[in-house]
Design an enzyme around this catalytic site. Structure first.
Site, short mmCIF file in Angstrom:
data_model
loop_
_atom_site.label_atom_id
_atom_site.label_comp_id
_atom_site.label_asym_id
_atom_site.label_seq_id
_atom_site.Cartn_x
_atom_site.Cartn_y
_atom_site.Cartn_z
N GLU A 221 -25.17 14.11 -12.37
CA GLU A 221 -24.86 13.63 -13.73
C GLU A 221 -25.88 14.05 -14.79
O GLU A 221 -26.43 13.23 -15.53
CB GLU A 221 -24.65 12.11 -13.71
CG GLU A 221 -23.57 11.71 -12.73
CD GLU A 221 -23.36 10.20 -12.59
OE1 GLU A 221 -23.92 9.43 -13.39
OE2 GLU A 221 -22.62 9.81 -11.67
N ASP B 99 -21.18 16.05 -10.96
CA ASP B 99 -20.99 15.23 -12.17
C ASP B 99 -19.59 14.62 -12.19
O ASP B 99 -18.73 14.98 -11.39
CB ASP B 99 -21.22 16.09 -13.43
CG ASP B 99 -21.91 15.29 -14.55
OD1 ASP B 99 -22.76 15.85 -15.25
OD2 ASP B 99 -21.59 14.08 -14.70
N GLU C 258 -16.25 12.59 -4.83
CA GLU C 258 -16.22 11.12 -4.88
C GLU C 258 -14.83 10.60 -5.31
O GLU C 258 -14.70 9.69 -6.10
CB GLU C 258 -17.29 10.59 -5.84
CG GLU C 258 -18.69 11.08 -5.54
CD GLU C 258 -19.73 10.56 -6.51
OE1 GLU C 258 -19.46 9.58 -7.23
OE2 GLU C 258 -20.84 11.15 -6.58
O1 G3I Z 1 -25.92 -4.02 0.00
C1 G3I Z 1 -26.88 -4.61 -0.89
C2 G3I Z 1 -26.87 -6.14 -0.73
O2 G3I Z 1 -27.33 -6.45 0.58
C3 G3I Z 1 -27.80 -6.75 -1.79
O3 G3I Z 1 -27.69 -8.17 -1.71
C4 G3I Z 1 -27.39 -6.29 -3.16
C5 G3I Z 1 -28.37 -6.83 -4.19
O4 G3I Z 1 -28.17 -6.16 -5.37
O5 G3I Z 1 -27.40 -4.84 -3.23
C6 G3I Z 1 -26.50 -4.26 -2.31
O6 G3I Z 1 -26.63 -2.86 -2.44
C7 G3I Z 1 -25.92 -2.31 -3.55
C8 G3I Z 1 -25.06 -1.16 -2.98
O7 G3I Z 1 -24.38 -0.44 -4.04
C9 G3I Z 1 -24.02 -1.67 -1.99
O8 G3I Z 1 -23.06 -2.44 -2.66
C10 G3I Z 1 -26.93 -1.72 -4.53
O9 G3I Z 1 -27.66 -2.78 -5.12
C11 G3I Z 1 -26.18 -0.96 -5.60
O10 G3I Z 1 -27.12 -0.30 -6.48
C12 G3I Z 1 -25.32 0.14 -4.96
O11 G3I Z 1 -24.55 0.74 -5.99
C13 G3I Z 1 -24.07 2.07 -5.70
C14 G3I Z 1 -24.28 2.90 -6.96
O12 G3I Z 1 -23.74 4.21 -6.80
C15 G3I Z 1 -25.76 3.03 -7.30
O13 G3I Z 1 -26.40 3.69 -6.25
C16 G3I Z 1 -22.57 2.02 -5.34
O14 G3I Z 1 -22.40 1.38 -4.10
C17 G3I Z 1 -22.02 3.42 -5.27
O15 G3I Z 1 -20.61 3.40 -5.08
C18 G3I Z 1 -22.32 4.19 -6.57
O16 G3I Z 1 -21.89 5.50 -6.38
C19 G3I Z 1 -22.03 6.35 -7.54
C20 G3I Z 1 -22.48 7.72 -7.06
O17 G3I Z 1 -23.70 7.61 -6.37
C21 G3I Z 1 -22.58 8.67 -8.24
N1 G3I Z 1 -21.30 8.75 -8.98
C22 G3I Z 1 -20.83 7.43 -9.44
C23 G3I Z 1 -20.67 6.49 -8.25
C24 G3I Z 1 -20.10 5.15 -8.70
O18 G3I Z 1 -21.00 4.51 -9.57
#
Ligand code: G3I
Length: 369
Positions: A171, A215, A278
């Site tokens: 991105e 991206d 994705e």
């Molecule tokens: O699993 C933990 C949980 O145990 C904890 O209690 C909680 C506290 O905040 O966090 C949980 O982890 C989260 C994880 O997703 C699983 O749900 C993380 O905080 C959270 O930051 C993470 O978000 C991910 C996000 O990227 C940021 O990394 C999303 O799952 C994921 O789908 C998303 O994917 C992104 C791609 O990398 C880039 N393109 C966009 C896409 C969607 O936003």
């Protein structure tokens, strides 16, 4: 959500019946509940054929390490997918602790699972504007530059020989496509040089893995797609080891028919491998009033089919992988968003119980031909 018994393939019927078509027809017969010879068939939803057996290219899915502890999840994932992208546990937000130390427990679990099941591991993502943690914020000058290189060498180097590719920079282009994003990395190293250096260091860490620029919004926004392609060309001209383009493809069911296929053809114009990296298609459409959810689901399935057909139409050397961003609807990040109706969204190929949806069959049908 267990895996139904896979029927034996019908005896070869001579030329012209591809293995994939035979496989799909075998499952279609099984699905009809009666032997085709009897000419009596009752349409029913039957056992879905393994997607990875139908597709002539890798099919991937985003996975979180704790999901693999669920045997039903693991069985469905390994049945259909030949590539694994860590959804978040190979990113800086997980690996880099506030004190600057690294933790690889979750990414190592994902890598070990992929190796055990002979599944390709795709690294996501080394550098992302959205994750510039405190451990870096407090560094300046040479200390920052060294830490930047060391992070990339440590992470990409750890999976050298297993990762089949990396999202090196995620991105980098602004939402409207007008410029490169302002971010911690650009402010410290230069808005273009942080990207160029990330590719250089990733190649230093892993001499073989194809290195991707990834991206979103490249389907909806031709201006952003044009800026993304210009950045790719600039990287190539600068000698950066750019080895592929990732188009995230977070879509909504109301995307105009044909727009996605045009975007894929445009992205492929540089001749680089393409990763649909994705893919998900939200039913929460903005603005359009559809008569029913059934109408939306019909458009959604058609769009999944368009995406799969557009990818399948690429030259083989440009078909890196076709990756969906989650296994079952209940696994989708979209369900965790704070948007209206997020909880009812159904963006993926399998429903929350693990049953194949019309979206699955649209992809299966598109890739088998
Ligand atoms: O699993 C933990 C949980 O145990 C904890 O209690 C909680 C506290 O905040 O966090 C949980 O982890 C989260 C994880 O997703 C699983 O749900 C993380 O905080 C959270 O930051 C993470 O978000 C991910 C996000 O990227 C940021 O990394 C999303 O799952 C994921 O789908 C998303 O994917 C992104 C791609 O990398 C880039 N393109 C966009 C896409 C969607 O936003």
């Amino acid at each position: 959500m267990g895996s139904p018994p896979s029927p034996t393939l019908p005896p070869s019927r001579g030329k012209g019946v591809s293995r994939r078509a035979a496989l799909l027809s075998a499952f279609a017969v099984a699905a009809c509940g009666r032997d085709a010879r009897s000419q009596q068939s009752i349409p029913a939803r039957g056992p879905e054929p393994p997607l990875k057996s139908l597709a002539p290219f890798p099919v991937g899915c985003a996975v979180q390490s704790d999901q693999l502890a669920d045997p039903a999840y693991a069985a469905l994932f390994t049945r259909h997918f030949s590539q694994l992208t860590p959804e978040w546990e190979m990113k800086m937000e997980y690996i880099l602790r506030p004190d600057g130390t690294f933790r690889f427990d979750a990414s190592d679990r994902l890598a070990a699972f992929a190796k055990t099941h002979n599944i390709r591991l795709f690294g996501h993502a080394l550098i992302w504007y959205a994750q510039g943690p405190a451990a870096f914020e407090r560094l300046e000058g040479e200390a920052f530059a060294n830490a930047y290189r060391n992070y990339i060498l440590a992470v990409a180097g750890r999976y050298r020989g297993q990762a089949v590719g990396w999202d090196v920079v995620n991105e980098a282009v602004t939402e409207d496509g007008s410029a490169l994003r302002d971010c911690l990395w650009g402010r410290k190293l230069g808005e273009f040089d942080y990207i160029r250096l990330a590719f250089q260091y990733a190649r230093e860490a892993d001499p073989a893995a194809p290195l991707f620029l990834n991206d979103y919004g490249l389907d909806y926004n031709p201006a952003k797609r044009a800026t993304f392609l210009k950045l790719a060309e600039r990287l190539l001209k600068a000698g950066a080891p750019l080895g592929g383009l990732g188009t995230q493809s977070h879509l909504h069911a109301d995307l105009a028919p044909g727009a996605y296929a045009r975007a894929i053809r445009d992205l492929a114009s540089l001749g680089l491998p393409i990763h649909i990296s994705e893919l998900d298609i939200s039913l929460n459409v903005r603005g359009l009033n559809f008569a029913s959810r059934a109408d939306l689901e019909q458009r959604q399935a058609r769009l999944y089919g368009e995406a799969a057909e557009a990818f399948a139409a690429l030259p083989e050397r440009q078909r890196f992988a076709f990756t969906v961003w989650g296994l079952r609807d209940s696994d989708s990040w979209l369900r965790r968003e704070k948007t209206p109706n997020a909880g009812a969204d159904g963006p993926l190929l399998f429903d929350s119980a693990g049953a194949a949806k019309s979206t699955f069959w649209a992809v299966a049908d598109a890739v088998r031909s």
